[in-house]
Design an enzyme around this catalytic site. Sequence first.
Site, PDB file in Angstrom:
ATOM      1  N   SER A 241      37.068 -32.765  49.665  1.00  0.00           N
ATOM      2  CA  SER A 241      36.036 -33.339  48.813  1.00  0.00           C
ATOM      3  C   SER A 241      34.868 -33.768  49.693  1.00  0.00           C
ATOM      4  O   SER A 241      34.935 -33.651  50.916  1.00  0.00           O
ATOM      5  CB  SER A 241      36.587 -34.540  48.048  1.00  0.00           C
ATOM      6  OG  SER A 241      36.774 -35.610  48.957  1.00  0.00           O
ATOM      7  N   LYS A 242      33.841 -34.279  49.033  1.00  0.00           N
ATOM      8  CA  LYS A 242      32.605 -34.612  49.742  1.00  0.00           C
ATOM      9  C   LYS A 242      32.838 -35.559  50.916  1.00  0.00           C
ATOM     10  O   LYS A 242      32.090 -35.534  51.890  1.00  0.00           O
ATOM     11  CB  LYS A 242      31.613 -35.259  48.781  1.00  0.00           C
ATOM     12  CG  LYS A 242      30.890 -34.205  47.961  1.00  0.00           C
ATOM     13  CD  LYS A 242      29.543 -34.708  47.474  1.00  0.00           C
ATOM     14  CE  LYS A 242      28.863 -33.621  46.650  1.00  0.00           C
ATOM     15  NZ  LYS A 242      28.638 -33.990  45.289  1.00  0.00           N
ATOM     16  N   ARG A 243      33.867 -36.373  50.801  1.00  0.00           N
ATOM     17  CA  ARG A 243      34.017 -37.335  51.896  1.00  0.00           C
ATOM     18  C   ARG A 243      34.464 -36.665  53.189  1.00  0.00           C
ATOM     19  O   ARG A 243      34.390 -37.264  54.255  1.00  0.00           O
ATOM     20  CB  ARG A 243      34.882 -38.498  51.418  1.00  0.00           C
ATOM     21  CG  ARG A 243      36.207 -38.501  51.380  1.00  0.00           C
ATOM     22  CD  ARG A 243      36.829 -39.559  50.472  1.00  0.00           C
ATOM     23  NE  ARG A 243      37.997 -38.912  49.954  1.00  0.00           N
ATOM     24  CZ  ARG A 243      39.077 -38.739  50.673  1.00  0.00           C
ATOM     25  NH1 ARG A 243      39.163 -39.211  51.881  1.00  0.00           N
ATOM     26  NH2 ARG A 243      40.095 -38.067  50.177  1.00  0.00           N
ATOM     27  N   HIS A 244      34.881 -35.405  53.132  1.00  0.00           N
ATOM     28  CA  HIS A 244      35.248 -34.678  54.361  1.00  0.00           C
ATOM     29  C   HIS A 244      34.072 -33.919  54.959  1.00  0.00           C
ATOM     30  O   HIS A 244      34.227 -33.182  55.914  1.00  0.00           O
ATOM     31  CB  HIS A 244      36.372 -33.677  54.068  1.00  0.00           C
ATOM     32  CG  HIS A 244      37.608 -34.315  53.532  1.00  0.00           C
ATOM     33  ND1 HIS A 244      37.969 -34.227  52.210  1.00  0.00           N
ATOM     34  CD2 HIS A 244      38.547 -35.072  54.133  1.00  0.00           C
ATOM     35  CE1 HIS A 244      39.097 -34.891  52.028  1.00  0.00           C
ATOM     36  NE2 HIS A 244      39.466 -35.416  53.173  1.00  0.00           N
ATOM     37  N   GLY A 245      32.891 -34.078  54.380  1.00  0.00           N
ATOM     38  CA  GLY A 245      31.738 -33.291  54.828  1.00  0.00           C
ATOM     39  C   GLY A 245      31.252 -32.482  53.642  1.00  0.00           C
ATOM     40  O   GLY A 245      31.830 -32.551  52.558  1.00  0.00           O
TER      41      GLY A 245
END
Length: 465
Positions: A241-245
């Site tokens: 998800s976005k929190r991984h990049g």
Amino acid sequence: MIRTRFAPSPTGYLHLGGARTALFSWAFARRHGGTFVLRVEDTDVERSTAASTQAILDAMDWLGLDYDEGPFYQMQRLDRYRAVVDQLLAEGKAYHCYASKEELDTMREQQRAAGLKPRYDGRWRPENAKGKTPPAGVRPVIRFRNPDSGVVTWNDLVKGDISFANEELDDLVIMRADGVPTYNFGVVIDDWDMNITHVIRGDDHVNNTPRQINIYRALGAAVPHFGHVPMILGEDGERLSKRHGAVSVMQYFDDGYLPEALNNYLARLGWSHGDDETFSMEQFVEWFDLGHISRSPAKFNPEKLLWLSQQYLKAADDSRLATLVTPFLARDGCDTAGGPDLVRVVALLKERVNTVEELADAAVYFYRAMHPTDELRAQHYAAGLGAMVDSLVARLGTIAWDKPAISEAIKATVTEFGMKMPKLAMPLRVMVTGEAQTPAIDAVLELLGRDTTLARIAAERPHLP
Ligand code: GLU
């Protein structure tokens, strides 16, 4: 003849997982001299948008995943689905179901309360509907009559043998009341009509495959091969998800990655060819096979992607990079037209950066005067620097403007003042570029040109002790 396809739903941008699935399908077709088809599965009318379709097409285009046929749009094929549904209805392999949502909810609640797995109970199957009058005003959905017994088995090209008992599968809705097919039906009719031989897709669809195989069988159609690719997780093992990049492919375009870097990264994500880390798309196509796709989920590593980006940037053609960096520089307020030769600027800087965006940031001072911070000034401007710079300026005014002559002028000046090279080179760099880290100062000044160099030195002169 091998035929593969990529069948995205246009309900958002193309994300890394989708792009990798597309890449594998594409490479498999290319590897075998086959055909790669693009199909837009836009039957989720509420969530599908033209903007998403365009975003997916743009991303495929940027990655160079060219398709031989399509894009086909499911919403343009409703007549065809209707015709197949009519045939299945006539053969008793599908039937109208009039159960309301409330009724089905109650049914499932009762099943749960009785300790059963909630599933459609077949109440409108033809044999159970005999004598029942369809409720007035209800537009029925159409359900597929799934076999009651037996096992559906396939040899998955990635995961090996997979079996599902038909008892686990209920009669799925294949067409909604508004005449739009559900995913599991549309996908079968299309893969059949488009003669797809190998369905390569994410393993979130494994549970759908036995249902689809039953529909193929009911139609007397040849069942394609299936290969389900494990998903991509973040490094913490959670779903990407976005929190991984960034997860959107075009975000990498916006951030100045080269498409070959992202392709190489995605190709290597869950597939391997010995220890090879960097390879061209030609090599990938030559080597690609489904047997070397890992059976376990791949982990997304943004640092590795950045490293690959740097490798490709270093190797990229300078003129190409100059073209790519121009809009980034414009965004940084730089008009490159009247300034130093951008191709040479790029050649000087590309080894030092990871992305085209970083390349632009590193090139700004070539096109726009950048003033050093007071902190940098305090750090680099030592007592007596003013006199040394005045002497250098006198030399710079007369020399032939090239690297050796500039370097010679700097050397002569430090010698005159009994100093070492960095005592002048460092502050000079700060004065002219506003930064302490740049390529060799003689190379930078050569590209900047005499007039700009002298003007910037003059502008900074009042700050020198
Ligand atoms: N439209 C489906 C998806 O985006 C396609 C799945 C498939 O390839 O069959 O998940």
